[in-house]
Design an enzyme around this catalytic site. Structure first.
Site, PDB file in Angstrom:
ATOM      1  CG  HIS A 190     -87.784 -89.987  27.995  1.00 12.64           C
ATOM      2  ND1 HIS A 190     -88.574 -89.348  28.926  1.00 12.64           N
ATOM      3  CD2 HIS A 190     -88.613 -90.824  27.321  1.00 12.64           C
ATOM      4  CE1 HIS A 190     -89.814 -89.794  28.829  1.00 12.64           C
ATOM      5  NE2 HIS A 190     -89.868 -90.687  27.857  1.00 12.64           N
ATOM      6  CG  HIS A 237     -93.885 -91.545  29.007  1.00  5.56           C
ATOM      7  ND1 HIS A 237     -94.477 -91.992  27.839  1.00  5.56           N
ATOM      8  CD2 HIS A 237     -93.761 -92.620  29.815  1.00  5.56           C
ATOM      9  CE1 HIS A 237     -94.693 -93.303  27.946  1.00  5.56           C
ATOM     10  NE2 HIS A 237     -94.278 -93.703  29.136  1.00  5.56           N
TER      11      HIS A 237
END
Ligand SMILES: [Zn+2]
Length: 353
Positions: free
Chosen positions: A120, A159
């Site tokens: 991320h 994710h």
């Protein structure tokens, strides 16, 4: 003899990572590792050093590194910076860089980065408990040190890896394929199929959002219909995998439906591509997993090692898999998603035209 490097430092246990990154995951994994692989001569634990500022600058700006060292969080609700988290991030970044070098110098066939796989964080923003991009630093270092211009990243973390996307969207030397739970239903809310890169890198980012509860068959289909043909056409010099246990059906943060057998299967398929296309060169970042069953996290990591290395470690599900995860849930919807993605990328890739 093929040799495998497992990058791990005991130091990571000392860092208090907070949130869902439970500290016992590392010891649990190493206990299982010792039990299953500890006596094998082809597996070796390599202790990495923390990344230096020059290493971090391969991806991150000087200003960002300074802000992180001063622990000035931009969004403390998303990623509260702590001494432990920052030290661990430096260690993982150092491990990622070293893993790539160990494989590309020919010392090891493959390398596994225990706890790695920061997805991320981007060049100047910490996110989702990721601070320094271990995968980004690994890839950038291989470009610089080994002159690589074709690096394939296959990210199967549940994710979407939007930080990796932001880092490499404009870079045609890196083909990024991310298979993840539909971002309408999961953090970080990015990773839709229209996100295919930018500028010179258009067509070199592939986002594959899957319906919640998608299981082994869905992943297999996506690998066969999208990942394998793309890999063959791109013909990478190395494959980097972002892997782990969070697509397992017991995970409490995500809602995917993979079994341990499915995690192993992904490793097998991607590893076979590495053998076929780039002399086996592969680095596997194994770090995710937030299952309510603490046995699953290390077992998923080991399942991945088993698939990638081809060593049968008999990693079996501790509990019977519920029927709903043995079905073809999401298969029909996924077939449509695959067609859309292939159509969208047909202009850039012959295999889809
Ligand atoms: Zn994840």
């Amino acid at each position: 003899m093929n040799k495998y490097a497992v990058l791990y430092s005991e130091k990571i246990k000392e860092y208090k990572l907070e949130h869902v990154l439970t500290a016992d995951r590392y010891q649990n994994f190493m206990d299982l590792y010792q039990e299953k692989l500890g006596s094998r001569k082809d597996f070796e634990i390599i202790v990495p050093d923390s990344a230096t500022n020059d290493d971090l600058k391969l991806i991150h700006t000087e200003e960002y590194i300074q802000r992180i060292e001063q622990m000035r969080s931009l969004d403390p609700y998303d990623t509260p910076l702590s001494n432990g988290l920052v030290r661990a991030a430096r260690l993982l970044a150092g491990a990622g860089k070293l893993a790539g070098e160990l494989v590309c110098s020919g010392q090891y066939r493959k390398a596994f980065v225990v706890g790695g796989g920061v997805q991320h964080a981007n060049r100047n923003q910490e996110k989702g408990f990721g601070v320094f991009s271990d995968i980004g630093i690994c890839a950038e270092n291989l470009k610089l040190k080994f002159g690589f211009n074709k690096i394939l990243i296959v990210d199967t973390d549940a994710h979407a890896g939007e930080g990796l996307y932001e880092i490499f969207a404009g870079d045609p030397k890196v083909l990024l394929i991310s298979i993840h739970q539909d971002p309408e239903t999961l953090y970080p809310g990015k990773g839709f199929i229209h996100e295919i890169g930018s500028d010179e890198g258009v067509g070199y980012s592939v986002n594959i959002p899957l319906p919640p509860k998608s299981g082994d068959r869905v992943y297999k289909l996506v690998l066969e219909k999208i990942v394998v043909p793309l890999a063959e056409e791109f013909h990478p010099q190395i494959i980097l995998m972002v892997d782990g246990s969070d697509p397992h059906y017991t995970d409490r943060l995500t809602r995917m439906g993979l079994t341990l057998r499915g995690i192993r299967m992904i490793g097998q398929i991607i590893s076979a591509q590495a053998e076929k296309l780039c002399d086996g060169k592969l680095v596997d970042f194994i770090g995710s997993g937030y299952s309510s069953d603490s046995r699953i996290i290390p077992m998923g990591w080991l399942a991945s090692i088993s698939g990638v290395s081809g060593v049968d470690l008999a990693v079996t599900e501790p509990d019977p898999v519920p029927t709903e995860f043995k079905s073809d849930h999401g298969l029909e919807e996924t077939q449509k998603i695959i067609e859309l993605i292939r159509k969208q990328l047909a202009y850039y890739w012959k295999c889809f035209s």
